[in-house]
Design a protein around this motif. Structure first.
Motif, short mmCIF file in Angstrom:
data_model
loop_
_atom_site.label_atom_id
_atom_site.label_comp_id
_atom_site.label_asym_id
_atom_site.label_seq_id
_atom_site.Cartn_x
_atom_site.Cartn_y
_atom_site.Cartn_z
N ALA A 16 0.82 -1.22 -0.08
CA ALA A 16 -0.05 0.06 -0.12
C ALA A 16 0.87 1.31 -0.12
N LEU A 17 1.77 1.12 0.73
CA LEU A 17 2.98 2.25 0.90
C LEU A 17 3.59 2.57 -0.41
N GLU A 18 3.94 1.44 -1.08
CA GLU A 18 4.61 1.64 -2.40
C GLU A 18 3.56 2.39 -3.53
N VAL A 19 2.29 1.93 -3.48
CA VAL A 19 1.31 2.55 -4.47
C VAL A 19 1.06 3.94 -4.06
N LEU A 20 1.10 4.22 -2.75
CA LEU A 20 1.06 5.66 -2.20
C LEU A 20 2.13 6.44 -2.77
N SER A 21 3.16 5.84 -2.75
CA SER A 21 4.37 6.60 -3.22
C SER A 21 4.37 7.01 -4.63
N GLU A 22 3.77 5.67 -5.66
CA GLU A 22 3.57 6.20 -6.87
C GLU A 22 2.63 7.20 -7.13
N HIS A 23 1.67 7.38 -6.17
CA HIS A 23 0.90 8.54 -6.38
C HIS A 23 1.47 9.73 -5.95
N GLN A 24 2.38 9.88 -4.95
CA GLN A 24 3.11 11.13 -4.76
C GLN A 24 4.14 11.34 -5.85
N ALA A 25 4.55 10.37 -6.52
CA ALA A 25 5.44 10.79 -7.56
C ALA A 25 4.46 11.22 -8.74
N ASN A 26 3.64 10.82 -9.01
CA ASN A 26 2.80 11.25 -10.07
C ASN A 26 1.92 12.56 -10.05
N PHE A 27 1.51 12.72 -8.78
CA PHE A 27 0.49 13.75 -8.31
C PHE A 27 0.95 13.99 -6.97
N ALA A 28 2.14 14.84 -6.90
CA ALA A 28 2.70 15.33 -5.78
C ALA A 28 1.83 16.56 -5.17
N GLY A 72 -1.46 16.88 -6.07
CA GLY A 72 -2.71 16.32 -6.57
C GLY A 72 -3.91 16.68 -5.91
N ALA A 73 -5.09 16.65 -6.16
CA ALA A 73 -6.27 17.14 -5.45
C ALA A 73 -6.45 16.22 -4.32
N LEU A 74 -5.96 14.94 -4.22
CA LEU A 74 -6.30 14.08 -3.14
C LEU A 74 -5.05 13.76 -2.30
N GLN A 75 -4.15 14.70 -2.39
CA GLN A 75 -2.91 14.65 -1.46
C GLN A 75 -3.02 14.14 -0.06
N LEU A 76 -4.13 14.69 0.49
CA LEU A 76 -4.41 14.93 1.95
C LEU A 76 -4.58 13.36 2.46
N GLU A 77 -5.63 13.01 1.34
CA GLU A 77 -5.98 11.44 1.66
C GLU A 77 -4.92 10.45 1.57
N ARG A 78 -3.98 10.96 0.51
CA ARG A 78 -2.96 10.09 0.29
C ARG A 78 -1.87 10.09 1.68
N GLU A 79 -1.74 11.28 2.25
CA GLU A 79 -1.12 11.25 3.53
C GLU A 79 -1.85 10.53 4.39
N PHE A 80 -2.99 10.68 4.73
CA PHE A 80 -3.82 9.87 5.68
C PHE A 80 -3.62 8.40 5.58
N LEU A 81 -3.79 7.67 4.15
CA LEU A 81 -3.61 6.24 4.14
C LEU A 81 -2.21 6.11 4.33
N ALA A 82 -1.26 6.78 3.94
CA ALA A 82 0.11 6.37 4.16
C ALA A 82 0.22 6.32 5.88
N ILE A 83 -0.25 7.10 6.60
CA ILE A 83 -0.21 7.10 8.06
C ILE A 83 -0.80 5.90 8.48
N SER A 84 -1.79 5.52 7.88
CA SER A 84 -2.69 4.30 8.46
C SER A 84 -1.63 3.10 8.12
N ALA A 85 -1.10 3.01 7.03
CA ALA A 85 -0.22 2.03 6.58
C ALA A 85 0.97 1.87 7.29
N LEU A 86 1.59 3.16 7.87
CA LEU A 86 2.72 2.91 8.72
C LEU A 86 2.24 2.39 10.23
#
Lengths: 239, 190
Positions: A171-183, A185-199
């Motif tokens: 999940a973290l890898e997929v989120l890194s992919e999101h960060q690379a493509n949509f640093a 992006g409109a959903l960056q806050l949700e990305r960060e929240f999901l990354a925290i959940s994964a951690l």
């Protein structure tokens, strides 16, 4: 419901059962070589990967075209309708109204066509009413190309969300992919929240707390505050 | 009023699933799940492949009404059950394989290795007496230390079901250990 503790922690199990459990091992992870072998077999199963890729590309292009077209249509139809009305009205409009018509022309100039929606309002009222409506930005500035991007962003995040429990590392890898493509992006806050959940699921609590702090700074007093609190409090209360 | 689909469900249904992507994301989950369900090391790679053959055939029927991990767990269950039947038929063969490897391992202390092998075999015997669903929950909770809510999420069942399966599995595990002890006791007294 009270939280159950594993036998090995609670010590409530029969002695023989505990002794036997001491010889238990957690399932091993899939090693890289086996994964690579399996990946090759699965790729062979799915036929010609290139053809599949091309099909996917065509689907994405079609989706982009539809969404983009819809976005442009949403903006240009009202604009075009306004233009048409003005074109109809122009010959009889007062001199003061004429420049306004010409100012609106440069972005999109439809060919003269018969009005499809004849106004029942008196002439002056129609022009004044139109002039008070908010200006619509030109199609060039419309964010229609972002619709597919948003969809891609959502797809990546949804994919990561689905992986959170089964495979938080992936999940973290997929989120890194999101960060690379949509640093940004409109959903960056949700990305960060999901990354925290994964951690948190990976027991990387210090890292989770650090990113949570960053998220709070990025968006103070947002809806994520409460969710973060619950997530981190829940994590810290676990052994 | 018509219900509005959530952002999440819209996005999920839009996700383009293909077997390669599922493999990329879930191969490790499938691998671990098969072990939790008792698929032995020798059969793991074949079982993994079997799971993805099914995924390839059935992926179009996956309707996003459950988590993908839940759907995959169901496939793993069926594959593991088939493996279990096959493994039972060739149990003798496996035992002799284990013995051969034990003897062919010159670096290890044969006595220690034997004890470890015996303990592992006893544990496997006890775990094999559980149904596959209970075994999976038991292994995840008792051996891997995964919390019940996380297991529930993974399997797509309520937390209460996890506790219920766990409670039954514990009772069965205890009974199976007791049976084993009795059997060993009888052997020792002969």
């Amino acid at each position: 419901m009270t939280e159950l503790e594993p036998w090995r922690q609670s010590g409530e199990a029969p002695r023989e059962a505990l002794e036997l459990l001491q010889h238990a091992h957690s399932p091993s992870a899939l090693d890289a070589r086996t994964r690579a072998r399996s990946r090759r077999r699965v790729a062979a199963l799915s036929g010609v990967p290139l053809a599949a890729g091309v099909m996917l590309w065509i689907q994405n292009v079609a989706l982009g075209a539809v969404l983009g077209g819809a976005g442009i249509a949403l903006v240009t139809v009202p604009n075009w309708r306004g233009q048409t009305r003005e074109a109809t009205l122009a010959p009889v409009a007062s001199a003061s109204a004429a420049p306004r018509v010409s100012q609106r022309a440069p972005v999109f100039v439809p060919p003269p066509q018969p009005s499809i929606e004849p106004s029942s309002k008196p002439l002056e009222t129609a022009i004044v009413a139109r002039s008070t409506t908010p200006e619509v930005e030109s199609p060039v500035a419309v964010s229609s190309p972002t619709a597919p991007s948003l969809m891609q962003e959502a797809q990546l995040l949804e994919r990561a969300r689905g992986l959170l429990d089964a495979n938080p590392e992936r999940a973290l890898e997929v989120l890194s992919e999101h960060q690379a493509n949509f640093a940004r992006g409109a959903l960056q806050l949700e990305r960060e929240f999901l990354a925290i959940s994964a951690l948190v699921r990976l027991q990387r609590h210090a890292e989770a707390a650090r990113r949570a702090e960053q998220l709070r700074r990025m968006s103070p007093q947002s809806l994520y505050d409460e969710r973060l609190k619950q997530l981190l409090d829940g994590a810290s209360s676990k052994p | 009023m018509a219900s509005i689909p959530s952002f999440s469900s819209v996005a999920a249904s839009a996700v383009e699933l293909d077997v390669n992507r599922v493999h990329e994301d879930y191969a490790d989950f499938v691998w671990r799940t098969l072990q939790r369900l008792g698929v032995v090391a020798q059969d793991l790679e074949d079982a993994l492949q079997e799971v993805f053959v099914v995924v390839h055939k059935k992926l179009t029927t996956f309707d996003h009404s459950s988590r993908l991990s839940t759907w995959l767990f169901g496939i793993c269950l069926r594959v593991a059950a088939a493996q279990r039947r096959r493994a039972y038929r060739r149990r003798e063969e496996l035992v002799s394989e284990l013995e051969e490897r034990l003897l062919a391992d010159p670096g290890s202390d044969p006595e220690q290795s034997l004890l470890r092998q015996q303990a592992a075999a006893r544990l496997e015997l006890v775990l094999a007496s559980l149904t596959l669903e209970r075994r999976a929950v038991f292994v995840m909770f008792e051996i891997e230390g995964i919390a019940a809510p996380a297991i529930a999420e993974m399997l797509g069942v309520p937390v209460g079901t996890v506790y219920s399966r766990l409670s039954t599995a514990r009772a069965e595990f205890t009974q199976a250990v007791a049976r084993l002890e009795r059997r060993d006791g009888k052997r020792g007294s002969l």
